[in-house]
Enzyme design. Structure first.
Site, PDB file in Angstrom:
ATOM      1  N   LYS A  39     101.112  52.641 -44.072  1.00 32.47           N
ATOM      2  CA  LYS A  39      99.700  52.665 -44.489  1.00 32.47           C
ATOM      3  C   LYS A  39      99.705  52.209 -46.126  1.00 32.47           C
ATOM      4  O   LYS A  39     100.268  52.839 -46.789  1.00 32.47           O
ATOM      5  CB  LYS A  39      99.373  54.110 -44.418  1.00 32.47           C
ATOM      6  CG  LYS A  39      97.903  54.459 -44.719  1.00 32.47           C
ATOM      7  CD  LYS A  39      97.721  55.686 -45.513  1.00 32.47           C
ATOM      8  CE  LYS A  39      97.539  56.036 -47.000  1.00 32.47           C
ATOM      9  NZ  LYS A  39      96.491  54.708 -47.612  1.00 32.47           N
ATOM     10  N   GLY A  44      93.901  53.430 -43.764  1.00 30.10           N
ATOM     11  CA  GLY A  44      93.176  54.559 -43.694  1.00 30.10           C
ATOM     12  C   GLY A  44      93.369  55.331 -44.871  1.00 30.10           C
ATOM     13  O   GLY A  44      94.039  54.999 -45.885  1.00 30.10           O
ATOM     14  N   GLY A  89      94.604  58.639 -47.427  1.00 29.70           N
ATOM     15  CA  GLY A  89      95.943  59.319 -47.563  1.00 29.70           C
ATOM     16  C   GLY A  89      95.583  60.811 -47.022  1.00 29.70           C
ATOM     17  O   GLY A  89      96.619  61.227 -46.132  1.00 29.70           O
ATOM     18  N   GLU A  90      94.559  61.178 -46.964  1.00 30.56           N
ATOM     19  CA  GLU A  90      94.365  62.793 -46.420  1.00 30.56           C
ATOM     20  C   GLU A  90      94.588  62.621 -44.846  1.00 30.56           C
ATOM     21  O   GLU A  90      95.093  63.405 -44.215  1.00 30.56           O
ATOM     22  CB  GLU A  90      92.709  62.991 -46.487  1.00 30.56           C
ATOM     23  CG  GLU A  90      92.527  63.502 -47.919  1.00 30.56           C
ATOM     24  CD  GLU A  90      92.392  62.342 -48.998  1.00 30.56           C
ATOM     25  OE1 GLU A  90      92.008  61.318 -48.626  1.00 30.56           O
ATOM     26  OE2 GLU A  90      92.899  62.626 -49.903  1.00 30.56           O
ATOM     27  N   GLY A 108      98.170  59.130 -44.275  1.00 24.21           N
ATOM     28  CA  GLY A 108      98.979  59.380 -45.012  1.00 24.21           C
ATOM     29  C   GLY A 108      99.684  60.701 -44.916  1.00 24.21           C
ATOM     30  O   GLY A 108     100.993  60.804 -44.411  1.00 24.21           O
ATOM     31  N   GLU A 157     109.188  57.508 -54.531  1.00 16.67           N
ATOM     32  CA  GLU A 157     108.972  56.839 -55.627  1.00 16.67           C
ATOM     33  C   GLU A 157     107.782  57.178 -56.556  1.00 16.67           C
ATOM     34  O   GLU A 157     106.584  56.731 -55.956  1.00 16.67           O
ATOM     35  CB  GLU A 157     109.023  55.327 -55.386  1.00 16.67           C
ATOM     36  CG  GLU A 157     110.205  54.524 -54.849  1.00 16.67           C
ATOM     37  CD  GLU A 157     111.633  54.735 -55.625  1.00 16.67           C
ATOM     38  OE1 GLU A 157     111.402  54.758 -56.883  1.00 16.67           O
ATOM     39  OE2 GLU A 157     112.683  54.637 -55.073  1.00 16.67           O
ATOM     40  N   CYS A 177     104.538  51.636 -62.744  1.00 17.23           N
ATOM     41  CA  CYS A 177     105.073  53.149 -62.814  1.00 17.23           C
ATOM     42  C   CYS A 177     106.471  53.107 -63.821  1.00 17.23           C
ATOM     43  O   CYS A 177     106.615  54.224 -64.647  1.00 17.23           O
ATOM     44  CB  CYS A 177     105.758  53.494 -61.469  1.00 17.23           C
ATOM     45  SG  CYS A 177     106.698  52.188 -60.698  1.00 17.23           S
ATOM     46  N   GLU A 209     101.145  60.780 -67.503  1.00 16.42           N
ATOM     47  CA  GLU A 209     101.121  59.477 -67.195  1.00 16.42           C
ATOM     48  C   GLU A 209      99.707  58.927 -67.302  1.00 16.42           C
ATOM     49  O   GLU A 209      98.856  59.719 -66.415  1.00 16.42           O
ATOM     50  CB  GLU A 209     102.002  59.155 -65.494  1.00 16.42           C
ATOM     51  CG  GLU A 209     101.767  57.876 -65.334  1.00 16.42           C
ATOM     52  CD  GLU A 209     102.428  57.340 -63.930  1.00 16.42           C
ATOM     53  OE1 GLU A 209     101.831  58.126 -62.991  1.00 16.42           O
ATOM     54  OE2 GLU A 209     103.124  56.705 -63.721  1.00 16.42           O
TER      55      GLU A 209
END
Ligand code: NAD
Length: 474
Positions: free
Chosen positions: A170, A201, A203-204, A207, A245, A279, A378
């Site tokens: 995903k 799709g 994340g909710e 994921g 990660e 990142c 971050e």
């Protein structure tokens, strides 16, 4: 228009069972460039079933077959070079040169490196009274972020394929089109049915569905710490192994004997490359207090060498990925001002003449204290914090005073001091004096930057279970 309304399941492009779609926006123009379907749990179930069905045969393929498959993928990936550069420039707003030199290359390196490493990978180890064999983990669920649309996907997929694990991917909704090209590549080179499945799709739904799916054995997630925590909690319900990660707030320690110009240039490149949406970017620059004036002057001189503007042109810094990301970065810049840091360059608002597109001003704060919010959280944008230190021990203490531990950087000449700093920073990857990127070197974080390591042989290990066999016949 890049409209891709189907998912790729069991070797075929199939209609979504849902009707919801998501518009993808070019962050440089703020215009819609295409649409994807937002998949449903039913779509995900079909993909997981296809991957499960593929597992018995794919897990038994020979090393040679998988090396050949990875080599063919790398070759076909190279054939699609111009399209990959185009798509990343459009969906992420990454300047063409960065799309080529960073994004395109990293994807290519992961497939070719996996093929190379696999040739000599040790799957069985004779340890005297017992043998340890490494076997594919099962079905892997992969969830990726928007900031490296080919790197994050390719490192996971290449390692999983090398290990013999079928996958369900995903990708991020903001930058889904690079993954469509990858899918076309796998289809073209004949990756067996069910070994690669793509479900687009949210994340909710997708994921969350991946991390809690009882038929997925392992989840590899790259993204924010907040979502990583949810993924880990979900996975715990079915005792799934996870690789995470996550984010970073990496330090760049400039030593007293460093070349100031070179160190300043390296520091600025961290907040300029990919518009600071990296990142592992060094976002806290630690300099000796005695170097303050000279270093700040060097930063001001270097900044214009990283021009901001249209990613289709020759600029080095493109827009941020979305309006939401732009607002987040603006609020952090304002926070830094409110906290009393000194604005050396940049600030809130858009750069002059760039009213359309999610452009932010590359911003450098000096007189930053490590307990300020801008030094701890971050930001994920072109914002640098400069902090001063008196002694090397203090520099190391500041470098490690963070919940993160993804990367660290050190600049200087004295070998002993470089070694001391490199070995004392608690992070998964340290670069000394701008060392070259090495696709064989493991990548991953200490502390809240994650769990596990990607890239090269360490990456393949993540997709393998270890089985001890006692009394193994010779
Ligand atoms: P994000 O966590 O918002 O999203 C990442 C992915 O997770 C997306 O595909 C998203 O749709 C999905 N997701 C969202 N909610 C979910 C849920 N409840 N369950 C499962 N999946 C869900 O992160 P982002 O904004 O896309 O990416 C930026 C973050 O990624 C930054 O924190 C950055 O540091 C991190 N990152 C880390 C690395 C690394 O290798 N350590 C690399 C790149 C980016």
């Amino acid at each position: 228009m890049r409209n891709h309304l189907k998912h790729y399941i069991n070797g075929e492009w199939i209609e979504s069972t849902g009707s919801e779609t998501h518009e993808v926006i070019n962050p440089a123009t703020e215009e819609v460039i295409g649409k994807i379907s937002l998949g449903t749990k039913e779509d995900l179930d079909k993909a997981v079933a296809a991957a499960r069905a593929a597992f018995p045969s794919f897990s038994q393929t020979s090393r040679e077959e998988r090396v050949e498959m990875l080599e063919k993928i790398a070759e076909e990936y190279a054939n699609r070079k111009e399209e990959i550069i185009d798509v990343i420039t459009e969906e992420l707003g990454s300047p063409r040169k960065i799309s080529e030199n960073v994004h395109y290359n990293m994807g290519y390196n992961h497939f070719s490196e996996a093929a190379k490493v696999l040739k000599d990978f040790t799957f069985s180890e004779d340890r005297g009274d017992h043998t340890v064999v490494k076997e594919p983990v099962g079905v892997s669920g992969l969830i990726t972020p928007w900031n490296f649309p080919t790197n994050q996907t390719s490192t996971k997929i290449a390692s999983a394929f090398a290990a013999g694990s079928p996958v369900v991917l995903k990708p991020a909704e903001l930058t889904p089109f690079a993954a469509i090209i990858l899918t076309e590549i796998f289809d073209k080179v004949g990756v067996p049915k069910g070994v690669f499945n793509l479900v687009n799709g949210t994340g909710e739904t997708i994921g969350d569905g991946i991390s809690s799916h009882p038929d997925i054995d392992f989840v590899s997630f790259t993204g924010s710490a907040a979502v990583g925590e949810k993924v880990m909690k979900n996975a715990s319900e079915t005792i799934k192994n996870v690789a995470l990660e996550l984010g970073g707030k990496s330090p760049l320690v400039v030593l007293e004997d460093a070349d100031v110009e070179k160190a300043a240039k390296a520091a600025v490149s961290h907040i300029a490359t990919n518009t600071g949406q990296v990142c592992s970017a060094a976002t806290r620059t630690l300099i000796p207090a005695s170097m303050k004036e000279e270093f700040e002057e060097a930063l001001k001189n270097v900044l214009p060498k990283f021009p901001v503007g249209d990613p289709q042109g020759k600029n080095y810094v493109g827009p941020l990925v979305s309006e939401k990301q732009w607002n987040t970065v603006q609020s952090y810049i304002q926070k830094g001002i409110d906290e009393g840091a000194t604005l050396l360059a940049g600030g809130t608002g858009k750069p002059e003449g760039l009213d359309k597109g999610y452009y932010a001003k590359p911003t450098i704060f000096t007189d930053v204290k490590n307990d300020m919010v801008i030094a701890q959280e971050e930001i994920f944008g072109p914002v640098m914090c400069v902090l001063t230190y008196e002694t090397i021990d203090e520099a190391i203490e500041i470098a490690n005073d963070t919940v993160y531990g993804l990367a660290g950087y050190v600049f200087g000449n004295d070998g002993d001091t470089l070694r001391k700093v490199a070995t004392s920073i608690r992070a998964g990857r340290i670069k000394v004096n701008n060392a070259e990127l090495d696709p064989a070197a493991p990548f991953g974080g200490y502390k809240q930057s994650g769990i596990g390591r990607e890239w090269g042989d360490y990456g393949i290990e993540e997709y393998l279970e270890k089985k001890a066999i006692l009394g193994y016949p010779a």
